[in-house]
Design a protein around this motif. Structure first.
Motif, PDB file in Angstrom:
ATOM      1  N   HIS A   1      46.296  29.949  33.607  1.00  0.00           N
ATOM      2  CA  HIS A   1      45.827  31.035  34.310  1.00  0.00           C
ATOM      3  C   HIS A   1      44.927  31.846  33.670  1.00  0.00           C
ATOM      4  O   HIS A   1      44.050  32.501  34.138  1.00  0.00           O
ATOM      5  CB  HIS A   1      47.507  31.822  34.681  1.00  0.00           C
ATOM      6  N   TYR A   2      45.268  32.110  32.570  1.00  0.00           N
ATOM      7  CA  TYR A   2      44.179  32.958  31.546  1.00  0.00           C
ATOM      8  C   TYR A   2      42.956  32.071  31.632  1.00  0.00           C
ATOM      9  O   TYR A   2      41.962  33.016  31.777  1.00  0.00           O
ATOM     10  CB  TYR A   2      44.655  33.093  30.016  1.00  0.00           C
TER      11      TYR A   2
ATOM     12  N   GLY B   1      41.209  32.892  35.002  1.00  0.00           N
ATOM     13  CA  GLY B   1      40.808  34.292  35.090  1.00  0.00           C
ATOM     14  C   GLY B   1      39.707  34.532  34.324  1.00  0.00           C
ATOM     15  O   GLY B   1      38.790  35.329  34.719  1.00  0.00           O
TER      16      GLY B   1
ATOM     17  N   GLN C   1      52.498  35.060  34.667  1.00  0.00           N
ATOM     18  CA  GLN C   1      51.366  34.170  34.801  1.00  0.00           C
ATOM     19  C   GLN C   1      50.307  34.819  35.566  1.00  0.00           C
ATOM     20  O   GLN C   1      48.967  34.848  35.028  1.00  0.00           O
ATOM     21  CB  GLN C   1      51.522  32.892  35.153  1.00  0.00           C
ATOM     22  N   TYR C   2      50.257  35.788  36.394  1.00  0.00           N
ATOM     23  CA  TYR C   2      49.388  36.437  37.278  1.00  0.00           C
ATOM     24  C   TYR C   2      48.953  37.624  36.326  1.00  0.00           C
ATOM     25  O   TYR C   2      47.667  37.918  36.747  1.00  0.00           O
ATOM     26  CB  TYR C   2      49.650  36.723  38.615  1.00  0.00           C
TER      27      TYR C   2
ATOM     28  N   GLU D   1      46.588  36.050  34.373  1.00  0.00           N
ATOM     29  CA  GLU D   1      45.359  35.557  34.937  1.00  0.00           C
ATOM     30  C   GLU D   1      44.499  36.779  34.975  1.00  0.00           C
ATOM     31  O   GLU D   1      43.241  36.862  34.713  1.00  0.00           O
ATOM     32  CB  GLU D   1      45.684  34.903  36.334  1.00  0.00           C
TER      33      GLU D   1
ATOM     34  N   ILE E   1      45.185  25.125  38.587  1.00  0.00           N
ATOM     35  CA  ILE E   1      45.804  25.475  37.329  1.00  0.00           C
ATOM     36  C   ILE E   1      46.863  24.499  37.102  1.00  0.00           C
ATOM     37  O   ILE E   1      47.768  24.112  37.969  1.00  0.00           O
ATOM     38  CB  ILE E   1      46.427  26.920  37.728  1.00  0.00           C
TER      39      ILE E   1
ATOM     40  N   LEU F   1      42.381  39.147  41.985  1.00  0.00           N
ATOM     41  CA  LEU F   1      42.878  37.953  41.946  1.00  0.00           C
ATOM     42  C   LEU F   1      42.942  37.392  43.309  1.00  0.00           C
ATOM     43  O   LEU F   1      42.771  37.996  44.333  1.00  0.00           O
ATOM     44  CB  LEU F   1      44.636  38.060  41.861  1.00  0.00           C
TER      45      LEU F   1
END
Length: 386
Positions: A21-22, A25, A76-77, A80, A154, A179
């Motif tokens: 996720h990172y 992002g 996790q978001y 992100e 992901i 997002l």
């Protein structure tokens, strides 16, 4: 020439990215950093309302309460979004404030940001010959040219968040710095959806902002999972929206319009109303609650929605994809028309893009101009998991 003076561009950037996720992002932020910085400078709601309130004690408390709630459900978001901030080299709190939207000013009973007839129009046609989910993306004029496609895969080593998700694969149109999930999207399980913003009068801090609920929707494998994500049991939505969706791999071939509203009192679950659009039926939705009964904010957006729905009702029910496209390109109806573009930079709201999912052909066409008079800018295949 400033970014606000740039006219509508015939350019839609696409990013293909894979990782955690990172990582995903960070790639979004690094790739689109200049566009994200430009949008943060131009955003009226952010600079005129959200940031001044954030810099007060009460505003900071609302921000922290909501951030902590999202971290508990969807860490996790948050990672992100931290990746987006790091990649673009912008402050995380500004991006999170954009995702909170009107929750901050309305939960404080503060003077709301200036009402604007923002929003989107969606038409669903569900017949044997033509299965279409089509959508206008309408937004404040500063959003024009500040969006892009993200196609992401992901993969996590361990289950993530309250729904224990290990893998996500999707395509989504994203506003700069936002997002994926809040415009037009699909995932590799065959979930196709678009979003209409609706404005409840009472918004709630410490709940899940709609942007994170629709981001989580990109992980849904079937309609029941999607409904559960929208209900958000244990927390509930902090604000509202309408979700137009279908599952390409499910039978019977049903489409849905789900109205989602903030939970009331101590009720820890979104208020939702699910409408089925079966074979042989169609549906229109704009930016007001049609079935859930609650007080609504933003009078101009409601007036715009009434006008656009009236325009649709003046047509015979659509029977083909082309008829749907013609309806979304309709410029009648005065100020509150369906496709909004008067070629002036001073116009507060514009249709920044139009998307057409052909559910039979499994394609997505994106128009950067009026679809009634222009060819699609790109037609992309919907690639599904085998």
């Amino acid at each position: 020439m400033s970014a606000k003076q740039i006219a509508r561009r015939q350019a839609i950037p696409v990013l293909y990215t894979r990782g955690t996720h990172y990582d995903v992002g960070f790639d979004m932020g690094r790739t689109f950093g200049s566009v994200i910085k430009s949008f943060l400078q131009l955003s009226g709601p952010l600079n005129e309302s959200y940031l001044p309130l954030y810099n007060t004690e009460k505003g900071k408390n609302v921000y922290n309460e909501t951030l902590e709630s999202v971290k508990n459900s969807f860490p996790q978001y948050i990672r992100e979004l931290e990746g987006v901030a790091d990649g673009a080299q912008v402050e995380f709190h500004k991006l999170f404030l954009l995702h909170m939207d009107e929750i901050l000013p309305q939960s404080l009973k503060h003077q709301k940001t200036k009402n604007q007839p923002t929003g989107c129009s969606t038409i669903i046609l569900n017949t044997d010959k033509s299965r279409v989910l089509a959508h206008t993306e309408d937004a404040l004029t500063e959003t024009l040219n500040h969006y892009y496609f993200v196609v992401a895969h992901i993969i996590n080593e361990t289950p993530q968040g309250k729904y224990n998700v290990k893998e996500e694969r999707f395509m989504s149109l994203c506003y700069a710095g936002h997002l994926p999930g809040y415009t037009m999207s699909y995932n590799h399980h065959g979930l196709v959806f678009s979003i209409n913003t609706v404005s409840a009068e009472v918004l709630r801090s410490g709940k899940t902002p709609r942007h994170f609920i629709t981001r989580a929707l990109l992980s849904a494998q079937n309609s029941e999972q999607a409904f559960n994500i929208i209900r958000d049991k244990g927390v509930g939505a902090g604000d509202g929206c309408s979700i137009n969706m279908t599952l390409l791999n499910e039978n019977p071939k049903i489409c849905y319009n789900i109205e989602m509203a903030p939970s009331l009192g101590d009720f820890k679950e979104s208020l939702i109303d699910i409408k089925k659009i079966s074979i042989g039926e169609h549906n229109y939705h704009a930016n007001q609650y049609e079935r859930l009964k609650l007080d609504q904010a933003n009078e101009l957006m409601i007036a715009s929605s009434v006008s656009r729905m009236k325009t649709f009702e003046n047509y015979n029910p659509p029977t083909s994809k082309q008829e749907v496209i013609d309806m979304l390109g309709d410029c009648s109806g005065g100020e509150h028309c369906v496709f909004r573009e008067d070629n002036t930079l001073e116009q507060a709201v514009k249709t920044i893009a139009v998307g057409v999912f052909d559910l039979n052909e499994k394609t997505f066409a994106l128009y950067s101009d009026n679809p009634k008079t222009h060819e699609p800018h790109v037609i992309l295949p919907l690639i599904l998991k085998k």
